[in-house]
Design a protein around this motif. Structure first.
Motif, PDB file in Angstrom:
ATOM      1  N   ASN A 192       0.847  -1.208   0.000  1.00 30.56           N
ATOM      2  CA  ASN A 192       0.000   0.000   0.000  1.00 30.56           C
ATOM      3  C   ASN A 192       0.873   1.244   0.000  1.00 30.56           C
ATOM      4  OD1 ASN A 192       0.601   0.802   2.714  1.00 30.56           O
ATOM      5  ND2 ASN A 192      -1.504   1.589   2.890  1.00 30.56           N
ATOM      6  N   PHE A 193       2.165   1.071   0.323  1.00 32.76           N
ATOM      7  CA  PHE A 193       3.123   2.172   0.248  1.00 32.76           C
ATOM      8  C   PHE A 193       2.568   3.476   0.815  1.00 32.76           C
ATOM      9  CE2 PHE A 193       4.622  -0.712  -3.215  1.00 32.76           C
ATOM     10  CZ  PHE A 193       5.718  -1.157  -2.520  1.00 32.76           C
ATOM     11  N   LEU A 246      -4.644   5.891  -3.181  1.00 32.09           N
ATOM     12  CA  LEU A 246      -4.604   7.119  -3.980  1.00 32.09           C
ATOM     13  C   LEU A 246      -4.722   6.801  -5.468  1.00 32.09           C
ATOM     14  CD1 LEU A 246      -4.060  10.168  -4.390  1.00 32.09           C
ATOM     15  CD2 LEU A 246      -1.631   9.622  -4.455  1.00 32.09           C
ATOM     16  N   LEU A 247      -3.872   5.890  -5.956  1.00 31.45           N
ATOM     17  CA  LEU A 247      -3.919   5.570  -7.385  1.00 31.45           C
ATOM     18  C   LEU A 247      -5.261   4.951  -7.753  1.00 31.45           C
ATOM     19  CD1 LEU A 247      -0.334   4.187  -8.115  1.00 31.45           C
ATOM     20  CD2 LEU A 247      -1.197   6.512  -8.296  1.00 31.45           C
ATOM     21  N   LEU A 294      -0.375   4.973  -1.176  1.00 33.91           N
ATOM     22  CA  LEU A 294      -0.280   5.098  -2.628  1.00 33.91           C
ATOM     23  C   LEU A 294      -1.315   4.232  -3.341  1.00 33.91           C
ATOM     24  CD1 LEU A 294       1.423   6.358  -4.934  1.00 33.91           C
ATOM     25  CD2 LEU A 294       2.722   4.244  -4.971  1.00 33.91           C
ATOM     26  N   SER A 295      -1.549   3.016  -2.838  1.00 36.86           N
ATOM     27  CA  SER A 295      -2.485   2.124  -3.529  1.00 36.86           C
ATOM     28  C   SER A 295      -3.886   2.726  -3.551  1.00 36.86           C
ATOM     29  CB  SER A 295      -2.502   0.737  -2.876  1.00 36.86           C
ATOM     30  OG  SER A 295      -2.828   0.826  -1.511  1.00 36.86           O
TER      31      SER A 295
END
Ligand SMILES: Nc1ncnc2c1ncn2[C@@H]1O[C@H](COP(=O)(O)O)[C@@H](O)[C@H]1O
Ligand SMILES: Nc1ncnc2c1ncn2[C@@H]1O[C@H](COP(=O)(O)O)[C@@H](O)[C@H]1O
Ligand SMILES: Nc1ncnc2c1ncn2[C@@H]1O[C@H](COP(=O)(O)O)[C@@H](O)[C@H]1O
Ligand SMILES: Nc1ncnc2c1ncn2[C@@H]1O[C@H](COP(=O)(O)O)[C@@H](O)[C@H]1O
Ligand SMILES: [Mg+2]
Ligand SMILES: [Mg+2]
Ligand SMILES: [Mg+2]
Ligand SMILES: [Mg+2]
Ligand SMILES: [Mg+2]
Ligand SMILES: [Mg+2]
Ligand SMILES: [Mg+2]
Ligand SMILES: [Mg+2]
Lengths: 215, 215, 215, 215, 215, 215, 215, 215
Positions: free
Chosen positions: H175-176, H182-183, H179-180
């Motif tokens: 999920n960084f 968000l994208l 980031l996951s």
């Protein structure tokens, strides 16, 4: 043994090697700064925590610590300043102050007059226009901003002097520790803007000082 | 209609708005350059392909095209140059030439003397030392390098003048279209280096020109 | 139960399995090293904190701890060293010392003469040239550098021996925990350079040792 | 003018400067190779397309082109080879052949005996074990693999010789043009593995050659 | 109020909703698990720290804590297990144990026989072959590995059963918190491998359990 | 010479080695498929363009080409199918069809009954519910989706069977060639979902087939 | 067969399903649009190339193509527009026009009055202030910008209406196909800004239309 | 000195400047909030830790702290709320509550009626359908979700009102840090969704409030 000080850097570049304190032990920082102070009047350490300063102060009692900006100063013979040619340090938000002070203090110890313009981020752009003359009359402009870093482009479009942009890691989420401001500044649609590393107030101050001393 | 030319930029910044040709249609580029040429003597378009130049040439027959660097020039009244203060454009490898020429030509049309130092990448560092005087006597230095971009740090440690570093996309694999050179230059251990966008020869030339005109 | 020691690795590869201590419990590290020490004279644990060393010392009182480099050593029967063929460990800055010492100590326990060349980063390249003979006469060269990692390319262009490059995580901002040095070294324009993981001093020492033992 | 050939590299490093053809014009490549061929017997150009080879062939009729690996060779006085010490080039899959041939041919022109071990990727690991003796008896091992690049770790654990790993861009999706193989190889749990750039067969061949010539 | 328990999930999917404890307050975790335990015999919480377990234990005194794997168990009526069809949990290194135990314990509480095969990473591949029968006779195979994650491809090429690969964050530097193992596993050249999130032992155990219960 | 076919893979894994055609020359693909067809009845090539198929057809006139999915088939003795246990291939949008057909056709040639459920992306979720029985009665479910890949989580929460998720590169901008769908699927809040590489329809079909053949 | 049109979306959301043409075959696009046109008066296809439009035009002769924005329109019964409440589409540079026109045309076909404000990027911010009244009087504002995307923050700080920001992929180098503008806009220090995907003019137009129709 | 409060923002935008507390010293936060409270009735500080709140409370005894959401409130003259037009805050999981409460509380202090719909993530989608009327009748919808963020797309397809999506950093591994999600949200296949920064509950509340006050 562990450090090979680059003493003739002050000949080559007008200021002795600056000590990058991160990743060095407390003892190493103190020993390096002590050695430098034997040869040079004015020395600077960056990114130093309080423990490292304490160790330096033991060997160099006249050392000064700028806590928020994590700078250690020894300034025994202040360099002369040309007060006609000043560097403007323009800061987007209060949270960027530690970095913009790092830039301003670096420029000052290297012999520059500095004007600080704080808290003029683009969310309320009239604050910037209130200070426009001060910025336009500068010889060199440093812009410090986090989040989206848009201030660099706006200032870059308004002045005719070189702009050194410092992206900060201020922000969260998709700012990815300063990446958003860094990319924003590198892609500035205003020419006349060049960029240093994220949170590298020192580098911006040094670059601005070099330019400001040109004749 | 589609473009709002920023004619007073030449007042503010000493050179009229430069046309970024990518992403514009052939017709738009020709129309914009034609309009600019009605007001200004010297104009510049960047990142233009041959088709766009052909369209410009129809409306501005004295336009000149630098194919490798993809620049369109109209230079009717060359700006005066101070031949004491030159800009050195230092290039790592032959493959970086399109970008370093973009920087050099930009600086020239903006009224600067330029000295080119080519093919002095760090893989054979004696080539750089052969040219050291020419580089050290420059007023401003532009360093253009791809792959690991190490040349910027090496030059930055050798000169006392401001260094504008241009990372190029030359390389392959883990250079990720210029990212390796960009990150290398941003993290330069030599202070006095500031960075522009990957392949942004124009931006470096513009920045160097601004600095070179300071008095 | 939890570990299947690869005892015949010392047959296959000349040194027993090295214990990667991170992510293991204190108890696991102590038990594994104890078992290895029953079969082998010289053993090595990497990336160990002080707690893990304390537990090891209880079962192996002759264990030694290199704190900055986080190595645990048991060296009961030092391997013979060929003092004609030494490995040079060349380090950019003082902040890179923990990693370069990891490389040097690893090479030494594996039976190699090591020469340390410290603090010769490219910001002051004359420091490197002062040591050039020592570096050129080495049999294998390890280069340890953070920030932009340019030292690997410069050294790679100056020597005819294999260069093992170790990027370190020293730096901040756009160094992204060592990514800048890593990419720089992978994209080196000097051939004869191969790269190990960020901060992997151990891996570089091991690789250099293997090469240095070739006849 | 545009290139400063590093002729004494063949003194320093046993083989003249290798021409990186990408990003150079057809004319530049031909001119550089022509000049090199006036001074050196054996020369090499990498990453050349057919057009560049055609231009080279006009000025150097004895030039040879290895199409899949995009290499240009002029080999007038083949270097002597020690046929006891060979380099094994171990390739994961047929799609990696252009890169592994680049490595093998580079090593050969630089005076090395090469044994090729093809199509032994870990999806069918018995194929690798069938060739284990050939690999273990090599003096230096190059491993070329794309996708997850696991072959480097497996080979690294089986041999006692240095392993140079070349990640290739073979694969798709989350291989991100070779990033998966690159990261896999950098994080190899087998010590004794060092890595070159993605698709850099040339660099691996050069590095292996340097090691293979050590005595 | 704050949680809407998905009680009929145990109808739909054979096991009640599993509580993801991270990001929840101590009070929330305790309240949710208490509620679930009123309706279900066997419940599971993942990624729980000791404080959260303490709070759960107050309301559910028969709760059990697996510290290294950070699991909370309440298992009042163990599910029946088919001991002919077991799940093999194959682990690369000792540092991966917390994650592989998470997978194994999850599979067990969901009614599966589990065989653990530890410390068989590819750096010493004979260790894997020693256990090959145990692995090949499994009904489903889970492979847990960090660093380069190569074990998944090797195992995937040796078995005819489905392989669930779990990349772990074990490693440092260019492993980027598990990215290297993740990308390696996603790009596996062995078909018959599917991947779950980094460090997601629970997900792998759940997936393997679903497959293992198919008839 | 250039390929070492893994003929006993069909023993080990029930289907012969599948030819990954990308990065191979036209001649290599034809030769490999010809050789495989001498030993096996049914063979498969993936990611093949029309030129490669043409070459294959010359040596294997009964080869069939699925253009959109870029598959080459030779199916001489279709494998038996259990029509009670089917694999559902659930596709988000019409643009994902080439990948979902790759999965479906792969599963079919490997001896599985397949039910296709097309164009049921979450933007209009009632379309999914219309097909819920068909999906819930499947033995294994493949979900193919690009953009945000949300369909995998929704389906994963609705079925009790294993879900193999295939992220596609369908989308633009911040989908970064499939990264958004990949990360979405890896982070699925529904347990019972495992993921294959971006656009890897083949891998999903293979994995589903292995599971579907379990008894 | 291959598409399940979501006809009742026009009930739910006031406009029928919009066809995303990328990744669909020419035949699929034509068939889908034909079917939609049987049920709806006004339909829209996005990201269509000229070939797809040609196929659509054959079945729907009144279809219109906006080439630069790659939109296909069928508008048989234009929706009524409230000319008091307009949407301002504010564009940074001429190169962003294809995307800003995609937004404007989308908003218009969905029944909105649109005012276009072009070429007001922050490099010459007086151009923006010249249009400030037009922007401030809008009901909803769309800002379209590439490169650093700073315009969204500046506009966001000047208006009291919702701002929909569209990052474009205009730029090069470290803009990484629009990432710089995307991150800049997501990190905007001006509240009241929300962001859509890179180059997603359609999404911005749709969102603005939904807001503009609220009462 | 250090802050230039943008007092007329409440004229321009209906609510005074909100204080971003991260990166400011305790003293700066207290001083800024004190100054704002002299001019405005209702003020808000975001991302404040307990120490900063303590300092604020000393100068503003009526300040209130929402610990989980890290908000500081001074609300002396609550703004009127239109109870017909409410904002629905829809949250995927209990772990997302700190962010969704930040959004809800922000919207409330800015004068909006808020309905909270908690714990309706897509893993058990019937929970969402149970609340569908409440969501569909909202005037504006905020969706807060971590992990894969799929809830935004599902809700976006079900309502006709604008959806503001807030990705959270809830999750782990790939999920960084958000980031996951968000994208996923940026690539939503549902039009009518716009996105704010990861964990930016404040921004979503502000945006929703602006839209909700439109007439
Ligand atoms: N949580 C938040 N996230 C993003 N921006 C915020 C947040 N809180 C306040 N802001 C805005 O960020 C800017 C902060 O500037 P300063 O307080 O000068 O550092 C102001 O424009 C605030 O309105
Ligand atoms: N394929 C290659 N990959 C990396 N470096 C190369 C390659 N081929 C040649 N080089 C080196 O790259 C440098 C090229 O510099 P130049 O030819 O001046 O652009 C020289 O140092 C070459 O030895
Ligand atoms: N804050 C800083 N950021 C970047 N470089 C620095 C900073 N402070 C000092 N330096 C430079 O970093 C190098 C440090 O090398 P060393 O002290 O040997 O680790 C020297 O060239 C310094 O001038
Ligand atoms: N589309 C595909 N994606 C991933 N792997 C594949 C694909 N098609 C075939 N493979 C596997 O990739 C490997 C290719 O090796 P080679 O054909 O030797 O390059 C074999 O193990 C194949 O089974
Ligand atoms: Mg402020
Ligand atoms: Mg050269
Ligand atoms: Mg130093
Ligand atoms: Mg093969
Ligand atoms: Mg082990
Ligand atoms: Mg569809
Ligand atoms: Mg313009
Ligand atoms: Mg929940």
């Amino acid at each position: 043994g562990f450090a090979k000080l680059d003493h003739n850097r002050s000949l080559r570049q007008g200021f002795p090697e600056v000590v990058y304190c991160e990743g060095k032990t407390v003892e190493q920082v103190a020993a390096i700064m002590e050695k430098l102070a034997q040869v040079h009047n004015n020395i600077l350490g960056t990114r130093a925590d309080a423990d490292k300063f304490a160790a330096v102060q033991k060997v160099l009692p006249d050392a000064v610590y700028h806590k928020n900006s994590r700078l250690i100063f020894v300034e025994r013979k202040p360099l002369p300043k040309d007060d006609k040619r000043y560097i403007a340090v323009v800061t987007a938000g209060t949270s960027d102050l530690p970095i913009s002070e790092e830039a301003a203090l670096t420029a000052e110890i290297m012999g520059n007059q500095v004007e600080r313009v704080y808290d003029v981020g683009v969310a309320g752009i009239h604050r910037l226009f209130d200070k426009l003359d001060l910025i336009r009359n500068a010889n060199v402009v440093i812009v410090v901003a986090g989040m989206e870093g848009a201030l660099a482009s706006v200032v870059g479009g308004l002045v005719e002097r070189p702009v050194i942009a410092v992206p900060t890691s201020v922000g969260y989420g998709a700012n990815f520790q300063g990446l958003s401001a860094l990319l924003g500044m590198l892609n500035s649609c205003s020419a006349g803007v060049a960029v240093v590393n994220i949170d590298n107030g020192f580098g911006a101050g040094r670059m601005a000082s070099i330019i400001n001393h040109m004749r």
